[in-house]
Enzyme design. Structure first.
Site, short mmCIF file in Angstrom:
data_model
loop_
_atom_site.label_atom_id
_atom_site.label_comp_id
_atom_site.label_asym_id
_atom_site.label_seq_id
_atom_site.Cartn_x
_atom_site.Cartn_y
_atom_site.Cartn_z
N SER A 1 -17.55 1.36 55.12
CA SER A 1 -17.83 -0.07 55.01
C SER A 1 -18.68 -0.30 53.76
O SER A 1 -18.29 0.11 52.68
CB SER A 1 -18.52 -0.58 56.29
N HIS B 1 -13.75 -1.46 55.35
CA HIS B 1 -14.05 -2.87 55.56
C HIS B 1 -14.17 -3.55 54.20
O HIS B 1 -14.97 -3.13 53.36
CB HIS B 1 -15.37 -3.04 56.31
N ASP C 1 -19.21 0.58 63.71
CA ASP C 1 -17.79 0.84 63.81
C ASP C 1 -17.49 2.29 63.43
O ASP C 1 -17.94 2.77 62.39
CB ASP C 1 -17.01 -0.11 62.88
#
EC number: 3.1.1.61
Length: 351
Positions: free
Chosen positions: A161, A187, A282
């Site tokens: 991310s 992400h 996540d």
């Protein structure tokens, strides 16, 4: 010396025109394009490859700018942010231009002459001739059947991310052109998945392409799910097939690293999974499930993470067999892929 090729990226049209009028007549400046948003700016930079980009601070603070900043570094493009806030030298997103030496800030009210002098100064060591395309490794010829049997049966999963673009470039730069099948969830903002994929493909020896529903992925291929409204899941098969499934966010994200990790549990003993820098959690639960099912699991360490959120959650859950600095992750993935699972277990047991 040739004039500085420049792109001006400012959302407000009146402000953009004032800047163009103030410096456009200088013999030291050649304005290549004017852009109002990040997507247009990325496309123009990728196509025209200017020496510098003068960009509004509001654009530079957007999360999607991470992809563009990596493109600038890859192409040796200097960028100068017009900032209403002082440069604090921080690593946080509020002041991205304080992170590294290729990023520069100027005050919003800077006059034309000092702005031109600043542009000349920061581009002095930039490339001046030709297009900055790094060489791609020659394509590996199609393998014969005997070589196919010698290939690793493992495959690689990577989740990332915030800060992940630079991290992915570091990891994938170690991968050979005939690397194990590799699946990535990053992400990023909507619409930037294709841009990220092109950037990674430009910098890596293996073929990097966006994830497509129903695609099969084999050695020498890296697929990236980023900026899409669907989760990437592995669906098995030889070579491995992927599916893209619309739905709701998982762990707050779509695509989700957890969704990808969970889908690989049936083949976990062949998996080498890495969770890189990023905000939130996540991927942590999915990494634990993979480890419990027999996968080799890695988390980026705190010292080299831009944001130690996702890797921290994985370490705290006991999901990571290794917590490694970023430069060691790519080589460790490849070494593990060369080993049989029994060899990996013996190596870990002796540590």
């Amino acid at each position: 010396m040739d004039p500085i090729s420049l792109i001006i990226a400012i959302p407000d049209r009146s402000r953009r025109r004032r800047v163009v009028q103030s410096i456009g007549s200088s013999p030291h400046i050649r304005i290549m394009a004017e852009t109002p948003d990040l997507m247009t700016t990325f496309a123009e930079v990728e196509e025209r490859q200017p020496l510098a980009v003068l960009i509004d601070g509001s654009l530079a603070r957007a999360p999607e700018f991470e992809v563009m900043r990596a493109l600038f570094a890859a192409l040796d493009v200097r960028w100068i942010v017009i900032s209403d806030a002082p440069d604090t030298g921080s690593r946080i997103a509020a002041s991205p231009w304080g992170r590294t030496s290729d990023l520069f800030a100027v005050a919003a009210d800077i006059a034309a002459e000092p702005l031109i002098d600043h542009l000349r100064s920061v581009t002095r060591t930039a490339r001046r001739n030709g297009r900055a395309e790094p060489p791609k490794a020659p394509a590996i010829p199609r393998s014969d059947e005997a070589h196919d049997r010698r290939r690793s049966k493992r495959f690689v999963l990577i989740g990332a991310s915030t800060g992940g673009v630079d991290a992915l470039l570091t990891v994938l730069s170690t991968f050979p052109a005939d690397c194990p099948p590799t699946f990535i969830v990053q992400h990023t903002g909507g619409g930037f998945g294709e841009s990220l994929t092109r950037l990674l493909d430009r910098q890596c020896q293996a073929r990097v392409r966006p994830a497509r529903h129903g695609d099969h992925v084999t050695h020498g291929e890296v697929v990236v799910a980023a900026g899409s409204r669907a989760h990437m899941r592995l669906a098995g098969g030889k070579p491995m097939r992927i599916t893209l499934e619309p739905g709701t966010p998982i762990s707050g994200h779509m695509p989700s690293v957890d969704a990808m990790f969970d889908s690989a549990i049936p083949g976990a003993k062949r998996v080498v999974a890495a969770l890189l820098t990023g905000m939130g959690r996540d991927g942590a639960a999915g990494l634990l499930a993979l480890r419990d099912a027999g996968a080799t699991t890695i988390a980026q360490d705190e010292a080299t993470s831009t944001v130690y959120g996702m890797p921290r959650a994985a370490v705290e859950l006991g999901a990571a067999m290794h917590s490694l600095p970023l430069p060691r992750i790519g080589p460790e993935i490849l070494r593990t892929c060369r080993e049989a699972p029994s060899e990996t277990n013996r190596r870990l047991a002796t540590r």
